[in-house]
Design an enzyme around this catalytic site. Structure first.
Site, PDB file in Angstrom:
ATOM      1  N   ALA A   1     -24.576  -7.805 -18.799  1.00 13.40           N
ATOM      2  CA  ALA A   1     -25.480  -6.656 -18.994  1.00 13.40           C
ATOM      3  C   ALA A   1     -26.410  -6.455 -17.802  1.00 13.40           C
ATOM      4  O   ALA A   1     -26.699  -5.310 -17.420  1.00 13.40           O
ATOM      5  CB  ALA A   1     -26.295  -6.860 -20.274  1.00 13.40           C
TER       6      ALA A   1
ATOM      7  N   GLY B   1     -19.234  -3.264 -11.194  1.00 18.33           N
ATOM      8  CA  GLY B   1     -18.979  -3.815  -9.865  1.00 18.33           C
ATOM      9  C   GLY B   1     -18.844  -2.696  -8.845  1.00 18.33           C
ATOM     10  O   GLY B   1     -19.315  -1.570  -9.059  1.00 18.33           O
ATOM     11  N   GLY B   2     -18.188  -2.999  -7.736  1.00 20.26           N
ATOM     12  CA  GLY B   2     -18.050  -2.034  -6.646  1.00 20.26           C
ATOM     13  C   GLY B   2     -17.324  -0.766  -7.080  1.00 20.26           C
ATOM     14  O   GLY B   2     -17.707   0.343  -6.699  1.00 20.26           O
ATOM     15  N   ALA B   3     -16.279  -0.923  -7.891  1.00 21.19           N
ATOM     16  CA  ALA B   3     -15.485   0.242  -8.307  1.00 21.19           C
ATOM     17  C   ALA B   3     -16.342   1.199  -9.134  1.00 21.19           C
ATOM     18  O   ALA B   3     -16.287   2.419  -8.963  1.00 21.19           O
ATOM     19  CB  ALA B   3     -14.257  -0.208  -9.099  1.00 21.19           C
TER      20      ALA B   3
ATOM     21  N   SER C   1      -0.540   4.180   0.648  1.00 16.02           N
ATOM     22  CA  SER C   1      -1.244   5.170   1.471  1.00 16.02           C
ATOM     23  C   SER C   1      -0.380   5.756   2.584  1.00 16.02           C
ATOM     24  O   SER C   1      -0.415   6.975   2.803  1.00 16.02           O
ATOM     25  CB  SER C   1      -2.532   4.566   2.032  1.00 16.02           C
ATOM     26  OG  SER C   1      -3.426   4.315   0.979  1.00 16.02           O
TER      27      SER C   1
ATOM     28  N   LYS D   1     -13.950  -3.470   1.902  1.00 14.00           N
ATOM     29  CA  LYS D   1     -14.785  -2.267   1.742  1.00 14.00           C
ATOM     30  C   LYS D   1     -16.270  -2.532   2.023  1.00 14.00           C
ATOM     31  O   LYS D   1     -16.978  -1.637   2.484  1.00 14.00           O
ATOM     32  CB  LYS D   1     -14.605  -1.674   0.342  1.00 14.00           C
ATOM     33  CG  LYS D   1     -13.232  -1.039   0.137  1.00 14.00           C
ATOM     34  CD  LYS D   1     -13.136  -0.350  -1.216  1.00 14.00           C
ATOM     35  CE  LYS D   1     -11.730   0.167  -1.457  1.00 14.00           C
ATOM     36  NZ  LYS D   1     -11.606   0.908  -2.720  1.00 14.00           N
TER      37      LYS D   1
ATOM     38  N   SER E   1       0.827  -1.213   0.000  1.00 16.00           N
ATOM     39  CA  SER E   1       0.000   0.000   0.000  1.00 16.00           C
ATOM     40  C   SER E   1       0.862   1.265   0.000  1.00 16.00           C
ATOM     41  O   SER E   1       1.822   1.391   0.758  1.00 16.00           O
ATOM     42  CB  SER E   1      -0.914   0.022   1.231  1.00 16.00           C
ATOM     43  OG  SER E   1      -1.553   1.281   1.307  1.00 16.00           O
TER      44      SER E   1
ATOM     45  N   ASN F   1     -21.271  -3.148 -19.286  1.00 11.00           N
ATOM     46  CA  ASN F   1     -20.633  -4.235 -18.546  1.00 11.00           C
ATOM     47  C   ASN F   1     -20.741  -5.551 -19.307  1.00 11.00           C
ATOM     48  O   ASN F   1     -21.693  -5.761 -20.060  1.00 11.00           O
ATOM     49  CB  ASN F   1     -21.320  -4.388 -17.169  1.00 11.00           C
ATOM     50  CG  ASN F   1     -20.505  -5.252 -16.233  1.00 11.00           C
ATOM     51  OD1 ASN F   1     -19.294  -5.083 -16.129  1.00 11.00           O
ATOM     52  ND2 ASN F   1     -21.165  -6.183 -15.557  1.00 11.00           N
TER      53      ASN F   1
ATOM     54  N   GLY G   1      -4.692   5.212 -12.981  1.00 14.91           N
ATOM     55  CA  GLY G   1      -5.409   5.576 -11.761  1.00 14.91           C
ATOM     56  C   GLY G   1      -4.522   6.022 -10.607  1.00 14.91           C
ATOM     57  O   GLY G   1      -5.010   6.118  -9.472  1.00 14.91           O
TER      58      GLY G   1
END
Ligand code: ATR
Length: 282
Positions: free
Chosen positions: A156, A131-133, A19, A68, A17, A153, A245
């Site tokens: 679909a 999805g989650g992102a 962060s 998450k 990470s 996606n 990203g």
């Protein structure tokens, strides 16, 4: 006892990470008395890990893969954007308990608009993945008043679910909003195409019409690495400008720092330094 307020990122794995490095830079830049560590959360003991950090005086946490959703369930209260995202990446501990938020979407938007200089206002935006992102970025994109958002996606039905879930928000924001399988890609170039699929992890290119990319397109991959992703390479071959990203990572951290400290760090210089570090490793 340290005089500094303590924060940490929790995930599994966690050793890579960035962060702690990013938040150390933010603390230095703002002069805030912040100390930021990393915690390997046991796969069957996320809540235990969070509670132990609170008990030891921790003030807040970032949450990363695979916790998450558990963080969303654990929070006593949620920001509207975290509630809609169904996922939490930022926890703040206060007198009213654990507050959950999600700064990923704002991270994407700020990187796009501030660091890359591409305004979303009036833009046609294509979001690949459901999805989650993808779910985490829908509301923050609406907030910037694009003309249209299309969600595409591989499966679909999952894109249709997101369209249903966010239909009212889209109407309130005045955004033309649609989605489904790859046949839902509309004719003509998009201004911004965001790859929110997990495809780049295994070098898979998500299905998309080539006609969606052009010289006026920013193709943004939420993933990053020392080398451009396959999605970025594909987009550049089609004449688009490509971005990874890394800036989203820095800007979501800046937004978390703001939630905790009430001070917004400048992500630009931190991103430039991080980019150099990444390039030096190749
Ligand atoms: P995350 O939290 O990273 O979004 P997720 O919720 O598991 O992870 O969602 C992964 C997304 O990446 C989904 O949209 C998935 O498509 P499906 O819904 O069809 O599974 C997409 N995805 C993963 N691998 C892919 C690939 N090789 N090509 C295209 N899409 C892919």
């Amino acid at each position: 006892m340290s005089q500094k307020d303590r924060y940490a990122v929790i995930g599994n794995p966690i050793e890579h990470s960035k962060s702690p490095w990013i938040h150390a830079k933010f603390a230095e830049q703002t002069g805030e008395p912040v100390e930021y560590g990393r915690i390997l959360g046991p796969l069957d003991g996320f809540t235990r890990g969070v509670k132990a950090f609170i008990a030891s005086g921790g003030r807040g946490m970032n949450v990363t893969v695979p916790f998450k959703l558990e963080a969303h369930a654990l929070a006593d209260s949620l920001s509207p954007r975290a509630a809609k995202a169904g996922a939490v990446n930022t926890l703040a501990f206060g007198p009213d308990g654990v507050r959950g938020d999600n700064t990923d979407g704002v991270g994407l938007v700020r990187d796009t608009e501030v660091n890359l200089g591409v305004s979303l206002k009036g833009a046609r935006v294509l979001l690949l993945g459901a999805g989650g992102a993808a779910r985490s970025v829908v509301l923050p994109i609406f907030d910037r008043a694009p003309a249209a958002l299309t969600i595409v996606n591989r499966t679909a039905a999952k894109a249709h679910q997101l369209v249903d879930q966010f239909a009212r928000d889209a109407a309130e924001s005045g955004v033309r909003f649609s989605g489904g399988g790859v046949d839902s890609v509309e004719a003509g170039q998009y201004d911004v195409i965001v790859n929110a699929t997990a495809g780049s992890l295994d070098a898979a290119l998500p299905d998309c019409e080539d006609t969606a990319f052009g010289a006026g397109t920013l193709a943004y991959d939420m993933m990053y690495g020392a080398q451009p992703t396959v999605f970025m390479q594909h987009a550049e071959k089609l004449g688009a400008r490509a971005a990874d990203g890394l800036g989203m990572l820095v800007e979501q951290a800046a937004e978390s720092f703001f939630i905790w400290r009430g001070v917004r760090p400048d992500g630009g210089p931190v991103l430039r330094e991080l980019r150099q570090t990444l390039a030096a490793k190749t």
